[in-house]
Scaffold this motif. Structure first.
Motif, mmCIF file in Angstrom:
data_model
loop_
_atom_site.group_PDB
_atom_site.id
_atom_site.type_symbol
_atom_site.label_atom_id
_atom_site.label_comp_id
_atom_site.label_asym_id
_atom_site.label_seq_id
_atom_site.Cartn_x
_atom_site.Cartn_y
_atom_site.Cartn_z
ATOM 1 N N UNK A 411 69.510 16.614 -10.441
ATOM 2 C CA UNK A 411 70.409 16.354 -11.606
ATOM 3 C C UNK A 411 71.157 17.380 -12.018
ATOM 4 N N UNK A 412 70.847 18.741 -11.672
ATOM 5 C CA UNK A 412 71.908 19.866 -12.078
ATOM 6 C C UNK A 412 71.692 20.969 -10.947
ATOM 7 N N UNK A 413 72.582 21.849 -10.987
ATOM 8 C CA UNK A 413 72.380 23.100 -9.987
ATOM 9 C C UNK A 413 70.786 23.880 -10.316
ATOM 10 N N UNK A 414 70.492 23.902 -11.374
ATOM 11 C CA UNK A 414 69.145 24.429 -11.431
ATOM 12 C C UNK A 414 68.144 23.865 -11.011
ATOM 13 N N UNK A 415 68.095 22.314 -11.197
ATOM 14 C CA UNK A 415 67.302 21.633 -10.290
ATOM 15 C C UNK A 415 67.320 21.652 -8.991
ATOM 16 N N UNK A 442 81.086 19.151 -16.927
ATOM 17 C CA UNK A 442 79.719 19.307 -16.998
ATOM 18 C C UNK A 442 79.090 20.664 -16.629
ATOM 19 N N UNK A 443 79.970 21.250 -15.818
ATOM 20 C CA UNK A 443 79.266 22.697 -15.433
ATOM 21 C C UNK A 443 79.363 23.679 -16.456
ATOM 22 N N UNK A 492 80.329 12.818 -17.866
ATOM 23 C CA UNK A 492 81.118 11.812 -18.702
ATOM 24 C C UNK A 492 80.628 10.369 -18.543
ATOM 25 N N UNK A 493 79.586 10.386 -17.864
ATOM 26 C CA UNK A 493 78.820 8.886 -17.703
ATOM 27 C C UNK A 493 79.476 8.305 -16.561
ATOM 28 N N UNK A 530 71.246 5.730 -20.311
ATOM 29 C CA UNK A 530 71.680 6.856 -19.972
ATOM 30 C C UNK A 530 72.282 7.740 -21.519
ATOM 31 N N UNK A 531 71.952 8.952 -21.446
ATOM 32 C CA UNK A 531 72.375 9.904 -22.647
ATOM 33 C C UNK A 531 73.154 11.001 -22.202
ATOM 34 N N UNK A 532 74.582 11.549 -23.033
ATOM 35 C CA UNK A 532 75.320 12.285 -21.988
ATOM 36 C C UNK A 532 74.303 13.827 -22.166
ATOM 37 N N UNK A 533 74.598 14.693 -21.266
ATOM 38 C CA UNK A 533 73.912 15.814 -21.401
ATOM 39 C C UNK A 533 74.481 16.644 -22.511
#
Ligand code: FES
Length: 574
Positions: A411-415, A442-443, A492-493, A530-533
């Motif tokens: 889901x992310x670079x951390x994940x 996003x980043x 952005x979805x 879905x909810x935006x980060x």
């Protein structure tokens, strides 16, 4: 335009007879410039991206001196100025976040000052597009001098290439097949001279783009950084920019749609970087040159691959220069190119490259015996990337060009970092790895994290490539079956945000398709949930960037920077 100071832009400062002239001339004289420098001769800005924090550009201070010699010799007045430098190996979170900032610096520095023409000194990846973008929005006579590639890297008796071999050595270290000492020895030999990365990475790709469109002198892309011929090129660029001012040969007369088409075709033959796409879209956008993502596929994907350089091939830029460099490639591609495009020499591309020869067919293949028949960047579409995604087939595994596999989603670079080497990660070599959240917003900044390392347990089984998908970029020196620039991005979805573990993903490069096998009803229900980060940053430049940055298929420029404002200052203060 002539040397008549009433017709030169700089006369608005140095040609004034009253207060403006007094302070402009008087204060500039504190550098020891004599009276004749203010007699109406062309004033040439040397826009320098030199920085100790950017090793690829560290030699540009010396190169600026060569340019100055050339400007003086031709009767101009050179004034060097610093702009933001973007060093790929040191800046965090990613230089791409700052490309547009640097372009603003370049644009406003040129427009605000008494300059009639500009020499852009660039080298590391983003410094070239940033300077071109900024200069294009002003549109003065402009010539670029890139820093040249480093000499070939060396590891024991082997040539090693920037980036490409870093990935290889890191993969082998993680797999346990080389030692830490081997790794350190490679580190000491990979970057051993002035210049930018010497693979056909982004810096070399952008230097070749600049030469193809005619914004630097012939052979400018490949002369190695430490070679004396690069200093001579700087001197000659200094000569030529003065003449360009007198001829009013502006950037917009050179960087035209046919020149851009040439650049796309030549990039395919070079096996150039995927970053070429976002940079050329952004540069073209500053000059109002019509360019769409699909043009890269339509014009480039069927072009033959001719240049045998890492990461798509074996050799390095030093070898490329000795083999004849870009003029030899352009000669090979003659029948496919617009050879009548105008260049900074005042001559056409055809005139500049007439008689160019290839001296080593192992490095530059003949058009009738290409390395690959069709190797340019392919643009994919489908329910996973309605606004496009790209893949570089020449750097990918042929057996993965058509593939269907179960998604393993991060889901992310951390994940990704937390789980990729987990021995319990449910993954096999046929899966498709999906990384979300590394797009422009996003980043933020769309880092080169799209070529991510494979799970350690698969590396140890000998797996070296898998289909990887993300909304990020990859280094021009990287390789693998990597699908990048997915648009719209997850943050952005875009549909990428909706992919879940276990979804089947179908890739067919020949058909240019990338789809997830999930019903429209299911996607609709996921979209509703879905909810935006939450944005990572909201203030300062990064906050402005997140608010205004465009998606990958539009070049990742800021919407407020697209186009230009010309060379006129906005208002006169007195
Ligand atoms: Fe500067 Fe590669 S790190 S060009």
């Amino acid at each position: 335009m002539t040397g008549d100071n009433k017709k030169l832009r700089s006369a608005g400062w140095f040609g004034d007879e009253w207060h403006q002239g007094f302070v402009s001339r008087g204060w500039t004289k504190n550098q020891g410039h004599p009276e004749q420098m203010f007699d109406g001769r062309p004033v040439i800005g040397i826009c320098n991206t030199w920085s100790d924090l950017n090793p690829c550009n560290a030699h540009l201070r010396i190169l600026a001196e060569q340019v100055k010699r050339g400007v003086y010799e031709a009767g101009g007045f050179p004034l060097e100025f610093p702009v933001t430098s973007l060093g790929e190996t040191l800046m965090k979170p990613t230089t791409m976040l700052y490309r547009n900032l640097a372009s603003m610096d370049v644009e406003e520095s040129i427009r605000a000052n008494p300059l009639d023409g500009v020499v852009l000194l660039t080298s590391c990846d983003k410094t070239t597009p940033a300077c071109l973008m900024g200069a294009a929005s002003v549109d003065l006579p402009t010539i670029a001098v890139t820093g040249g590639p480093m000499l070939n890297g060396k590891f024991r008796n082997e040539n090693i290439g920037s980036g490409t071999d870093v990935y290889r050595f890191t993969t082998e270290l993680r797999a346990g097949s080389i030692s830490r000492l081997d790794y350190l020895e490679a580190e000491a030999g990979i970057s051993r001279s002035d210049g930018h990365c010497m693979t056909m990475g982004t810096a070399s790709t952008m230097a070749c783009m600049v030469e193809t469109v005619g914004l630097t002198l012939p052979s400018g892309a490949a002369i190695p950084g430490p070679d004396a011929r690069r200093k001579r090129l700087g001197h000659l660029a200094g000569n030529r920019i003065v003449e360009m001012v007198r001829e009013d040969l502006r950037m917009s007369r050179i960087l035209t749609r046919p020149a851009v088409e040439n650049a796309i075709k030549v990039n395919a033959a070079l096996g150039g970087s995927t970053n070429f796409v976002v940079h050329l879209l952004a540069i073209a956008g500053r000059l109002g040159v019509e360019l769409k993502l699909d043009d890269f596929d339509r014009l480039g994907s069927r072009m033959p691959h001719l240049v045998n350089l890492m990461p798509s091939g074996e050799y390095l830029m030093e070898d490329f220069f000795y083999a004849g460099g870009l003029p030899a490639v352009i000669q090979e591609l003659e029948e496919h190119l617009h050879m009548d495009t105008l260049t900074v020499t005042g001559k056409t591309l055809g005139e500049n490259t007439s008689g160019a020869q290839c001296y080593n067919r192992a490095v530059i293949a003949a058009i009738d015996k290409p390395l690959k028949e069709a190797a340019g960047i392919a643009v994919l579409r489908g329910n996973l990337c309605p606004d496009g995604a790209i893949i570089k087939p020449s750097a990918a595994s042929p057996e993965l060009m058509q593939h269907c596999g179960r998604a393993v989603v991060f889901e992310s670079i951390e994940d990704y970092r937390a789980r990729i080497d987990d021995p319990n990660l449910d993954v096999d070599k046929d899966n498709v790895l999906v990384l979300k959240g590394i797009g422009p917003k996003g980043f933020p900044g769309m880092p080169e994290a799209g070529k991510f390392g494979l799970p350690k347990k698969l590396l140890q089984q000998g797996v070296r490539d898998m289909v990887c998908i993300s909304d990020g970029r990859m280094s021009g020196t990287a390789y693998g079956t990597v699908i990048l620039h997915v648009a719209p991005e997850a943050a952005v979805g875009g549909p990428l945000a909706l992919v879940e573990n276990g979804d089947l993903i179908e890739l067919d490069v020949e058909k240019r398709s990338l789809n997830m096998v999930v019903s429209d009803e299911e996607l609709q229900s996921r979209r509703q949930a879905w909810t935006p980060p939450r944005p990572v940053v909201t203030r300062g430049y990064a906050g402005l960037y997140v608010k205004h940055v465009l998606q990958a298929d539009k070049g990742v420029d800021l919407d407020i920077l697209v186009g230009g404002s010309g060379p006129d200052v906005y208002r006169e203060p007195r």
